[in-house]
Scaffold this active site. Sequence first.
Site, mmCIF file in Angstrom:
data_model
loop_
_atom_site.group_PDB
_atom_site.id
_atom_site.type_symbol
_atom_site.label_atom_id
_atom_site.label_comp_id
_atom_site.label_asym_id
_atom_site.label_seq_id
_atom_site.Cartn_x
_atom_site.Cartn_y
_atom_site.Cartn_z
ATOM 1 N N GLN A 53 12.778 -24.971 -35.349
ATOM 2 C CA GLN A 53 12.579 -23.526 -35.322
ATOM 3 C C GLN A 53 12.646 -22.870 -36.705
ATOM 4 O OE1 GLN A 53 15.497 -23.202 -31.841
ATOM 5 N NE2 GLN A 53 14.095 -21.528 -31.415
ATOM 6 N N HIS A 73 0.294 -28.778 -33.022
ATOM 7 C CA HIS A 73 -1.011 -29.109 -33.605
ATOM 8 C C HIS A 73 -2.106 -29.248 -32.548
ATOM 9 C CE1 HIS A 73 1.402 -30.964 -37.141
ATOM 10 N NE2 HIS A 73 1.221 -29.657 -37.279
ATOM 11 N N ASP A 86 4.976 -25.511 -38.424
ATOM 12 C CA ASP A 86 4.675 -26.271 -39.647
ATOM 13 C C ASP A 86 5.434 -25.726 -40.859
ATOM 14 O OD1 ASP A 86 3.014 -27.837 -38.196
ATOM 15 O OD2 ASP A 86 1.158 -27.297 -39.243
ATOM 16 N N ASN A 200 21.292 -30.533 -27.087
ATOM 17 C CA ASN A 200 21.222 -29.114 -26.761
ATOM 18 C C ASN A 200 20.461 -28.881 -25.457
ATOM 19 O OD1 ASN A 200 21.440 -26.157 -27.600
ATOM 20 N ND2 ASN A 200 19.219 -26.355 -27.329
ATOM 21 N N GLU A 201 21.123 -28.261 -24.487
ATOM 22 C CA GLU A 201 20.493 -27.784 -23.257
ATOM 23 C C GLU A 201 19.674 -28.822 -22.497
ATOM 24 O OE1 GLU A 201 18.361 -24.153 -23.784
ATOM 25 O OE2 GLU A 201 20.138 -23.040 -24.399
ATOM 26 N N ASN A 341 25.559 -22.460 -24.029
ATOM 27 C CA ASN A 341 24.593 -21.448 -24.431
ATOM 28 C C ASN A 341 24.425 -20.528 -23.241
ATOM 29 O OD1 ASN A 341 24.294 -22.895 -26.749
ATOM 30 N ND2 ASN A 341 22.201 -23.579 -26.338
ATOM 31 N N TYR A 343 22.685 -16.983 -21.719
ATOM 32 C CA TYR A 343 21.754 -15.861 -21.834
ATOM 33 C C TYR A 343 21.524 -15.126 -20.514
ATOM 34 C CZ TYR A 343 20.289 -17.938 -26.314
ATOM 35 O OH TYR A 343 20.258 -18.442 -27.585
ATOM 36 N N GLU A 410 25.652 -20.514 -28.340
ATOM 37 C CA GLU A 410 24.525 -19.583 -28.446
ATOM 38 C C GLU A 410 24.715 -18.416 -27.500
ATOM 39 O OE1 GLU A 410 20.470 -20.977 -27.939
ATOM 40 O OE2 GLU A 410 20.930 -22.828 -29.022
HETATM 41 C C1 GBH Z 1 17.885 -21.572 -26.183
HETATM 42 O O1 GBH Z 1 17.012 -21.942 -25.196
HETATM 43 C C2 GBH Z 1 17.609 -22.554 -27.265
HETATM 44 O O2 GBH Z 1 18.663 -23.447 -27.468
HETATM 45 C C3 GBH Z 1 17.129 -21.960 -28.534
HETATM 46 O O3 GBH Z 1 16.453 -22.937 -29.254
HETATM 47 C C4 GBH Z 1 16.281 -20.744 -28.246
HETATM 48 O O4 GBH Z 1 15.672 -20.256 -29.400
HETATM 49 C C5 GBH Z 1 17.175 -19.719 -27.620
HETATM 50 O O5 GBH Z 1 17.762 -20.219 -26.457
HETATM 51 C C6 GBH Z 1 16.483 -18.412 -27.277
HETATM 52 O O6 GBH Z 1 15.545 -18.572 -26.273
HETATM 53 O O7 GBH Z 1 13.106 -16.617 -16.982
HETATM 54 O O8 GBH Z 1 11.408 -18.175 -16.394
HETATM 55 O O9 GBH Z 1 11.078 -16.724 -18.291
HETATM 56 C C7 GBH Z 1 16.708 -21.115 -24.180
HETATM 57 C C8 GBH Z 1 15.268 -21.324 -23.836
HETATM 58 C C9 GBH Z 1 13.352 -20.491 -22.867
HETATM 59 C C10 GBH Z 1 15.381 -20.406 -21.605
HETATM 60 C C11 GBH Z 1 12.734 -19.488 -21.981
HETATM 61 C C12 GBH Z 1 14.750 -19.392 -20.675
HETATM 62 C C13 GBH Z 1 12.670 -18.447 -19.889
HETATM 63 C C14 GBH Z 1 12.771 -18.698 -18.452
HETATM 64 N N1 GBH Z 1 14.783 -20.333 -22.918
HETATM 65 N N2 GBH Z 1 13.306 -19.522 -20.670
HETATM 66 S S1 GBH Z 1 12.056 -17.481 -17.461
#
Ligand code: GBH
Length: 504
Positions: A53, A73, A86, A200-201, A341, A343, A410
């Site tokens: 990233q 790519h 990239d 991770n995850e 992590n 969210y 996270e």
């Molecule tokens: C983490 O992944 C990662 O570890 C990190 O790399 C990333 O940048 C960060 O979180 C922020 O996203 O509700 O169906 O739209 C989380 C990856 C990808 C999980 C998108 C939730 C959406 C599901 N996320 N996903 S949906």
Amino acid sequence: MKKKINLVESNLLNVNDMSEKFLLILVFLGFSNAIEWKFPADFKFGVATSAYQIEGGWNADGKGTSIWDTLGHNRSILVKDRSNGDIACNSYNKWEEDVQMVKNLGVDTYRFSLAWTRILPEGYATRVNQPGVDYYNKLINKLIENGIEPVVTLYHWDLPQVFSALGGWTNPVIVLHFANYARKAFELFGDRVKTWITINEPRLICEEYKGLVGDVTENFPLGISEYLCAQNVLKAHAEAYHIYDREFRKTQNGKISITVDMTWSEPATNNSEDIKAAEQNLQFDFGIYTNPIFNFDYPKIVIDRVARRSKMENFTQSRLPQFTTAEKLKIRGTYDFLGINHYVTMYSKAANEPPITKPSVKTDAGGERFRDEKWKGCAANWIKLVPWGLRNLLKWIKINYRNPEIIITENGYADDGTEVLEDDGRIEYYQGYLNATLQAIIEDEVNVKGYMAWSLMDNYEWTHGYELRFGLYHVNFTDPNRTRTPKKSVKFFKNLTNTKTIPN
Ligand code: GBH
């Protein structure tokens, strides 16, 4: 709590007039409350990133190709803005500036990941690419020089391309190759890196991005590949843990664990069926990865439901591959802490058994999930501001996994570049989630030892490309210099790390 009582009872309140005394007590109560609402002295703040990233330099100095290089790519059609990593933030060249940014935040830790293919270009531990090793050595040394502790993730999704044709994480051969890579990393950096995260995850690897581990999505039969992947991820993690234990712990004295993506599922009502549905969702979302490590074997509900659905679908045995007893014992207890992590929070509601069509984890899990429309959102549509979800999750972990040390590796908020530098939404988000963390620590006595913000700077947000920005620092991706500029949240964070209290 104790401190509060001491303050009130102290001789400081030697006032004759009773009403005045009463008033003073009130003032002190309020005051002592305020000074109490503070993170413990040993609590560590940090910021996080991952290799693909931010680094760029995708083929610099002998780096090998990863599945994300290939996707960027050849199949960037899967990415919102058709971009790739990239160059990304060009941290391969701008790492010194990154370290200064981390330092400026006043945090204790910096979590980043190693690009497997930068160190072992062929994926196998047969040949080490010295320039790749040099890169991480420079970064690690500079961090330490600046008083920042490196927290290193071995695998943040950038699988060496060579394993893709073998089916990625669905092929058990990956366990050995990951273990060899892990050993190399401990050998090379373990004298200075004291906190390791193996993977991770897992859910993202095995489910959400399942099509990306192999050549095409169709190669990954739903309801089968996810479970094969889960099993190998768990075995690979355990193998790395035991290698660290046997060969390195005595001399290097560090900690090692896994980071799991933990969505909180709140029962939609107090109805026992909804409570059951929420628990089922928790176990299918993350219990499948954490239970074998923090308890023993897969969660019973997962074993039972996959077996039952498999039978209904006319499979001769469960689609969930079983561990042998020896494997269960080997995986159990392979943690020194739990990395989470966080969210997402969702409501769970009981629903009719999904009809028998194609197998999938989703139908195996059952139940119905939804979000409250009133929850405040951000540019990432899956992220809403629900701090109490984190608090409930932390309490659940304490109860179900015997109060392990927890590091929030996270937590973060996305803008779309229009808020740019005045990111008040992000500040509000962090205030909420830090407050929930503090409530969990102080009021629920959950053993949370660290909190890392995702992310240090705007970066390549996987299939969302550069459209979603999680950074405390803004990055200009159209500028060849990839100029970084602090957003308002940088000031918030400096204040936080400086005072260990949550700034208003
Ligand atoms: C983490 O992944 C990662 O570890 C990190 O790399 C990333 O940048 C960060 O979180 C922020 O996203 O509700 O169906 O739209 C989380 C990856 C990808 C999980 C998108 C939730 C959406 C599901 N996320 N996903 S949906």
